[in-house]
Design an enzyme around this catalytic site. Structure first.
Site, PDB file in Angstrom:
ATOM      1  N   CYS C 147      34.937  43.024  38.472  1.00  0.00           N
ATOM      2  CA  CYS C 147      33.566  43.405  38.792  1.00  0.00           C
ATOM      3  C   CYS C 147      33.471  44.114  40.142  1.00  0.00           C
ATOM      4  O   CYS C 147      32.934  45.220  40.232  1.00  0.00           O
ATOM      5  CB  CYS C 147      32.649  42.185  38.760  1.00  0.00           C
ATOM      6  SG  CYS C 147      33.190  40.790  39.766  1.00  0.00           S
ATOM      7  N   ASN C 308      27.594  42.060  37.722  1.00  0.00           N
ATOM      8  CA  ASN C 308      29.010  41.747  37.490  1.00  0.00           C
ATOM      9  C   ASN C 308      29.327  41.430  36.038  1.00  0.00           C
ATOM     10  O   ASN C 308      30.441  41.652  35.576  1.00  0.00           O
ATOM     11  CB  ASN C 308      29.452  40.579  38.377  1.00  0.00           C
ATOM     12  CG  ASN C 308      28.589  39.342  38.196  1.00  0.00           C
ATOM     13  OD1 ASN C 308      27.352  39.429  38.242  1.00  0.00           O
ATOM     14  ND2 ASN C 308      29.205  38.199  37.997  1.00  0.00           N
TER      15      ASN C 308
END
Lengths: 341, 341, 341, 341
Positions: C147, C308
């Site tokens: 992420c 994310n």
């Protein structure tokens, strides 16, 4: 009892000054000045002080004789008050940004206006007991540094003073919402500010000038608002100077801070709170400092955390007052912080 | 494409209306009216709409022909707009409180001012597809209920309509900060509103009148602001009517809601999310409803949750529009919510 | 309909994969594998999917024929699954860290164990449509980056590829709590994690190796957990290369990203959301990127934000799937994010 | 100095007991017992106590002579400890639920197991200085009530004792996450618990039995977890008894609490903090109580707030200790709480 008049008493720093002085064994708050709320009860604005005080806010004109003047007014408005009070009181402590930078040109650059009392800049002792304890004992004018500046300069001074780090440092500051004060605006509306990761100063935050001034380093700062009301953290990215090593860095911190009542070195290999974190410091006067080395490189990361309204403001001011008056330094500052929080 | 003009488009409900209509396959937003920000880009106020639209806000006077008028203006200011637009548009949907109560006296009591268009009150169809779907199909004026009112009336209507519960009900409403709108005030400053459990209406919250109107119950409401930006939850405390039992209550809900696209019955014995909770509904048009019985007593607790800006406002308005236009009811409303959140 | 089997479906990334695929017009989830919850309903773990699916989790052994295998399992456990499935499926997309680094030694260094399938490392196409769109069209094995790595590499690639910045970059990453997964531990207990500013990786965060690999830069990373459930932000500190200027930087971003459906350049002089911030991106597949120059110096600060679990994971995987299948890239990814939030 | 042994010292209540006793002028902590962390430093679990103590946790067997035993162990495990220590110490204070209910049958009903020491139930004095101050002065066994129970009984006792309210009361309790303790579980994972409005006990919460016992009322309780780490609020819904009026209610509170050091009556017409709210009480021993009347009806709403770990637990225990020892009641409890927070 020492009589203290607090200007800007309805703000967040001002409220914290009141809380600390009301719990201090040697001080009496004789005036809580607020231009916004004269006549209103102090605890109607600071509800945590219910039952702690019956004070009402007053106008600046109503302030009479006192031993100490404490200014927690906004930047730019402290200058006039300093001119007015500097000669009328035994001790003046300014919590605004107006007398933090020694250089009037830097003031202009970072605050956007010309300084109105440049001739007084040199008369102020920086409100940093860890660096200026001796001068503070006899000071008549004290200027307390900014919240992130305090965290940053305390984090960097020991290795900087011993020339253990490169001259260029990048300081990444994170702050809660109370740092922007008690006045409502679009950006600190709860629905907008909540859950923020807001880079409000990608470059050139004011506090970089203060950290530079107190460490001699070339400081570049970025500042981000994160989800919190109180609390400041700085992460300082630097490198070891040629010839320096991490052991020397550790020794520098030990030497500088092992006797300091409000600095704690925090770097753990295990556990949840391995490095300094503001949430367990809320309400306390501690500044926690930790550092980490990148194995096999010269990189050094120094982290510091504090409560912006206490060690980053009101608490630091009270600590300076304690030093100045010859009282135990922890008077009024014994709250250790809470866990969990 | 149906042309929609949105008044109050810079507010939080207005922004959500824009988001939903911009993702709707049959609508086109032809005007986004804001008295505060005329000329400004819509996405400068609603940054989630960056790349979704190039619209700028306009003044009310600039609105020209359109098929649907949607009012997301503050209470009290919708009355004049309704008078002005009621006859000039095929369909007007009002999201303010101005046309929710059928009784002008009740309006006066709960909103503090006399109603300016009492003769129009009867012309509005309540914007509640679950209760008024047939009338909505031909409505020209629709009034969407308040956020906590929607949760409360959807929670209570099935057992109330079948007379399974006592006539007196206590509704405990909890709400996030977006419910108080996009205008900054002392109470919704982040540092003050953060972490709140603020009983802002211990008695007599406006929405109690709406729930009473739609259920026939004697409703008493208490409202508390809790830490959240979006989301509303009501906990309804009542008792079974003499002769009623919990099985009948379950059947009532099943009968009322098993075909409803945006109502889900949620009461689980195990797991983390056993009863309705707004956080997993954010952005979605669902209203989750659950109920619990106190063994060996007549106590019945009904819980409902929704996103105050969607099913509690903009989403409900779009659902009404879909019903009115004969489109699939879920057009523009397919987002299911997020987990974790 | 393309049949997709999702491994690790009870985790946070896995749940997000399910949410996106269930809303995708061309995919059908034929297996949701969870070793922890076989037999349990999917919506008992991911309550946002109530009414969206009746699927139950199954064991890995129960997975039969399918067109696409999606791995959202923990690091280290994907290697065995890749070996097992690589030859049995048309397309395998791995969301774990196991096939992100091309170099088995780097894997060992950053993940602490030897790689079990080093011979396959070269067969994976990086799941970054912005950099590898053409290869993705024919890929059989795709490895989606981490992420913070995604945020960092998208932020830095355009100026790095054009040699406009210094080779050394410092990346300061901030992340919400969902990044550490759905398994309870001491450090992500709500009372401990709440309000955190937790420097969990002062140096040597894994994602620095990925950013380095995709940009050719010498990347040093620090990572901090802040108060949020979803959302990642990176602040990249660098300097202009000799001869480069800020105009060239702007041009580089424009050239690289002006046609990208999920990248938005965000740098404003005014307003609340001047630079990229994750909270308005939650649930969306956008990566917002902004940059700021320090007047009179060579300093360049690049900021990127994303959700994310979406652009930093599941959404990116779905975008890769769309590219691979020749579908419109935004299929299943049209949610724009919410404001306020 | 009085020597105190604290069992369950690694829990959240236990940590708060340590914090308060370490700042208390007359007490010395001679043992901090933890079955999970024997040998570990206390400040590795409670990082707010760094620099406040060098204690390490010990096993129960290592506890030697002491003057006071304080039990902050989980429910059910205090019974054995009480049997073991009741006769070996001058004073035992139990913070668990094991000796709160006088009736062993009620214990079975609410705690799910048979009581192991029913013969001791009558020997415990309730740890409620406001109601049992005289008995506490000579108590040998003290049982401190639950957090929401304390808020509820302090809120309801004055009007209940004077028969000013109906016998049936509905108590709506809201609590932060620290109330469920320091042990990680699925439901208090940050990503799941964050932003929750979680009705975890729609009916029959344990604390209703305690409130009933101390007020003589028929209490029905609902409990909801909201976003907060610390803090509890109860909203009590009741009605005036026939013949009673709101003036009499006000007088009842004044009479009962005007001399109480830790009870404050808070009901304001204006301002942000009009009714009791926990966030400004964090760390303090105050219980704030307010009430509101519904004009033209008999409805009475009473609101109380406190910090669940302080006045709802550890602070209340210290206050009891102070009463028992004849010390000033505020010893160790002078922290006023913070604003903003």
């Amino acid at each position: 009892m020492i009589r203290v008049a607090v200007f800007g008493a309805a703000g967040y720093i001002g409220g914290e000054v009141l809380r600390l002085l009301l719990g201090h064994p040697e001080t009496e708050v004789t005036a809580a000045v607020s231009s916004r709320f004269p006549g209103k009860r102090v605890d109607s604005v600071h509800p945590n002080l219910r039952s702690a005080t019956d004070l009402t806010f007053c106008d600046a004109e109503q302030v009479t004789e006192c031993d100490v003047v404490l200014l927690a007014t906004p930047h730019r408005s402290a200058m006039a008050l300093v001119r007015q009070w500097a000669s009328r009181t035994e001790l003046l402590i300014d919590l605004s940004g107006d007398f933090r930078l020694r250089d009037a040109d830097a003031y202009k650059r970072y605050y956007g206006v010309a300084h109105e009392a440049p001739e007084l800049l040199d008369s102020f002792v920086p409100g940093i007991p860890e660096l200026h304890r001796d001068e503070l004992r006899t000071a008549r004018l004290i200027s307390v540094p900014g919240c992130m500046a305090t965290a940053g300069l305390l984090a960097l001074r020991p290795p900087a003073a011993r020339r253990l780090i490169a001259s260029r440092v990048l300081v990444d500051g994170r702050t809660g919402s109370s740092g922007s004060g008690a006045t409502a605006g679009e950006g600190n509306l709860h629905a907008e500010r909540s859950g923020a990761m807001r880079v409000f100063a990608p470059v050139a935050h004011r506090h970089e000038a203060e950290i530079a001034q107190h460490t001699g380093l070339d400081v570049r700062m970025t500042a981000t608002g994160v989800e919190a009301v109180r609390g400041v953290q700085v992460v300082c990215h630097t490198e070891l100077a040629p010839g320096a090593d991490h052991r020397a860095v550790r020794a520098a911190y030990r030497e500088a801070y092992s006797d300091e009542p409000f600095i704690r070195m925090v770097s753990h290999k295990r556990g949840v709170y391995r490095y300094p974190e503001p949430k367990i410091l809320l309400g306390s006067n501690f500044c926690d400092i930790g550092h980490a080395a990148d194995e096999g490189s010269d990189r050094l990361v120094v982290i510091a955390a504090l409560d912006n309204l206490v060690k980053g403001g009101a608490g630091n001011a009270v600590q300076c007052l304690n030093v100045r008056m010859g009282w135990p330094e922890s008077y009024g500052l014994s709250f250790p912080g809470l866990h969990p929080m």
